[in-house]
Scaffold this motif. Structure first.
Motif, short mmCIF file in Angstrom:
data_model
loop_
_atom_site.label_atom_id
_atom_site.label_comp_id
_atom_site.label_asym_id
_atom_site.label_seq_id
_atom_site.Cartn_x
_atom_site.Cartn_y
_atom_site.Cartn_z
N MET A 1 -28.59 46.62 29.49
CA MET A 1 -29.01 45.97 28.53
C MET A 1 -30.88 46.29 29.20
O MET A 1 -30.97 46.32 29.94
CB MET A 1 -29.24 44.35 29.20
CG MET A 1 -30.30 44.03 27.84
SD MET A 1 -29.73 42.03 28.38
CE MET A 1 -30.74 41.73 30.21
N ARG A 2 -31.33 46.73 27.97
CA ARG A 2 -32.13 47.14 27.71
C ARG A 2 -33.06 45.34 27.46
O ARG A 2 -32.94 44.70 26.91
CB ARG A 2 -32.63 48.26 26.27
CG ARG A 2 -31.97 49.85 26.64
CD ARG A 2 -32.39 50.85 25.31
NE ARG A 2 -32.27 51.36 25.86
CZ ARG A 2 -30.74 52.22 25.59
NH1 ARG A 2 -30.17 51.80 25.35
NH2 ARG A 2 -31.07 53.28 25.53
N VAL A 103 -19.77 53.47 30.76
CA VAL A 103 -19.67 55.22 29.77
C VAL A 103 -20.28 54.48 28.46
O VAL A 103 -19.16 53.75 28.39
CB VAL A 103 -19.09 56.04 30.17
CG1 VAL A 103 -18.50 56.64 28.92
CG2 VAL A 103 -18.04 56.40 31.66
N LYS A 104 -21.02 54.86 27.76
CA LYS A 104 -21.34 54.63 26.34
C LYS A 104 -21.11 56.14 25.82
O LYS A 104 -20.54 57.36 26.44
CB LYS A 104 -23.02 54.56 26.70
CG LYS A 104 -23.53 53.34 27.43
CD LYS A 104 -23.05 52.13 26.42
CE LYS A 104 -24.00 51.20 27.45
NZ LYS A 104 -23.56 49.47 27.04
N ARG A 105 -21.98 55.70 24.61
CA ARG A 105 -21.01 56.98 23.59
C ARG A 105 -22.10 58.27 23.81
O ARG A 105 -23.49 58.16 24.29
CB ARG A 105 -22.05 56.92 22.20
CG ARG A 105 -20.78 55.86 21.11
CD ARG A 105 -21.32 55.08 20.16
NE ARG A 105 -21.68 56.39 19.75
CZ ARG A 105 -22.01 55.25 18.18
NH1 ARG A 105 -22.27 54.66 17.40
NH2 ARG A 105 -22.14 56.39 17.59
N GLU A 110 -24.68 54.44 31.54
CA GLU A 110 -25.75 53.57 32.25
C GLU A 110 -25.35 52.82 33.12
O GLU A 110 -24.64 52.53 33.79
CB GLU A 110 -25.65 51.72 31.36
CG GLU A 110 -26.77 50.89 31.15
CD GLU A 110 -26.77 50.25 30.38
OE1 GLU A 110 -27.45 50.13 29.35
OE2 GLU A 110 -25.49 49.33 30.34
N CYS A 111 -26.14 52.45 34.11
CA CYS A 111 -26.48 52.79 35.87
C CYS A 111 -26.95 51.42 35.81
O CYS A 111 -28.45 51.48 35.80
CB CYS A 111 -26.05 53.85 36.70
SG CYS A 111 -25.36 55.25 35.93
N GLY A 112 -26.62 50.60 36.77
CA GLY A 112 -27.46 49.70 37.44
C GLY A 112 -28.32 50.31 38.88
O GLY A 112 -27.75 51.54 38.99
N GLY A 113 -29.82 50.04 38.64
CA GLY A 113 -30.70 50.17 39.70
C GLY A 113 -30.08 50.38 41.15
O GLY A 113 -30.68 51.49 41.80
N ASP A 126 -15.12 61.12 36.28
CA ASP A 126 -13.59 60.52 35.20
C ASP A 126 -13.82 60.27 33.90
O ASP A 126 -13.32 60.54 33.47
CB ASP A 126 -13.87 59.20 36.18
CG ASP A 126 -13.21 58.88 37.09
OD1 ASP A 126 -12.87 60.14 37.55
OD2 ASP A 126 -13.62 58.43 38.32
N ALA A 127 -14.65 60.01 33.24
CA ALA A 127 -15.18 60.01 31.64
C ALA A 127 -15.46 61.41 31.02
O ALA A 127 -16.10 61.77 29.91
CB ALA A 127 -16.81 59.36 31.99
N GLY A 128 -15.56 62.34 32.09
CA GLY A 128 -15.57 63.93 31.48
C GLY A 128 -16.92 64.47 30.94
O GLY A 128 -17.35 64.91 30.10
N ILE A 129 -18.02 63.70 31.97
CA ILE A 129 -19.41 64.14 31.29
C ILE A 129 -19.87 64.75 32.57
O ILE A 129 -20.44 64.29 33.43
CB ILE A 129 -20.18 62.49 31.49
CG1 ILE A 129 -19.26 61.79 30.41
CG2 ILE A 129 -21.39 63.19 31.09
CD1 ILE A 129 -20.58 60.40 30.29
#
Length: 312
Positions: A1-2, A103-105, A110-113, A126-129
């Protein structure tokens, strides 16, 4: 969340570290020993250690502190010397509530600190990134390596960061794009006391098996070349331009050099080791002696990469 900002505290809540909001839900510990929380297993206590329950708890707590109270974030404690006199003010440790990955588009994650590098790299695999494999080789959390532009194996955070959410010492929260961090080698323009609570990284489409194989290669290389199973703090000195810190330390004859319970690693000379009874003064003093000998032998003034904090 920004986040654009967080609400400030009510005027009546302003006060010293000891006067916290009535609805603080996290753990707050006075004179909290920090040695057990850092890789070197040495150093003094924090005046206060705060482990927030969530984002709202963190911003509420910080906004209620007396203005000017020192604030320091603590992750895995891998790149850190806590001096023996302890740390003034408040040390904030982001735990499980800040360790998520999502995982976003468009190959963004997006990761927590508080998420460790290995967790981020694994989620990306796992998401192929692809492109985040090097985070497997950084022994820290998102907050720490975003702040210091952490890097390994030819890549650094500046190559993958989109933006990050940062809570300032007064409790205000802002979202900063990568360009605002003014990254350079192991450095950003984030002010002291600012806490990275979330970040978004962008990679490229990749094959999970190939990504996993690269992560395994990185893990094996670290195991074979670094003293990972000791009380150490990671890379001690920054690599000077066009050179390698470990080679300069070796050239100066410092391999195996000891001071008190601290030693320059025989396995990798850019690592310092606590043999079990070293004080932080021993460790930092040994590092300064290495710097002196390297400067004398080679003319190069090594810069600390390990952060040293607290009272001597």
């Amino acid at each position: 969340m920004r986040c654009d900002h967080a609400p400030g505290s009510d005027e009546g809540q302003q006060g010293s570290v000891g006067h916290v909001p009535q609805d603080t839900r996290g753990d707050l510990t006075k004179k909290a020993p920090l040695a057990k929380l850092v890789w070197f297993k040495s150093g003094g206590a924090a005046d206060w250690l705060f482990e927030p329950a969530d984002m709202e708890d963190l911003t509420s707590f910080l906004s209620a502190l007396e203005p000017g109270t020192p604030v320091m974030a603590l992750g895995l404690g891998s790149n850190l010397i806590i001096r023996d006199g302890g740390v003034p003010g408040v040390v904030v440790r982001l735990g499980k509530p800040f360790s998520s990955t999502e995982v976003k588009r468009d190959c963004v994650i997006e990761c927590g600190g508080g998420a460790p590098g290995i967790l981020v790299a694994s989620a990306a695999r796992d998401a192929g990134i692809a492109g985040l494999e090097f985070l497997r080789g950084i022994p820290g959390t998102v907050g720490g390596f975003v702040r210091m532009n952490g890097g390994a194996y030819g890549r650094e955070v500046a190559d993958i960061l989109v933006d990050c959410d940062v809570v300032m010492p007064d409790g205000n929260c802002v979202t900063l794009p990568v360009g605002d961090l003014d990254y350079s080698y192991r450095h950003s323009r984030l002010p002291e006391g600012a806490i990275v609570v979330a970040a978004r990284f962008k990679g490229d489409p990749g094959d999970p098996e190939e990504i996993g194989a690269e992560m395994d290669r990185i893990a094996d290389e670290r195991e074979n070349s670094q003293p990972l199973r000791t009380k150490t703090g990671g890379s001690t000195f920054k690599n000077p331009e066009g050179g390698k810190a470990w080679q300069l330390v070796d050239k100066a004859g410092c391999r195996g050099l000891e001071l008190g319970g601290a030693q320059v690693s025989e396995k990798h000379t850019n690592f310092l080791i606590n043999h079990g009874d070293a004080t932080s003064s021993d460790i930092e003093g040994l590092g300064e002696e290495v710097r002196r000998r390297v400067a004398e032998a080679t003319g190069v003034n090594l810069e600390w990469e390990i952060k040293r904090v607290g009272r001597p």
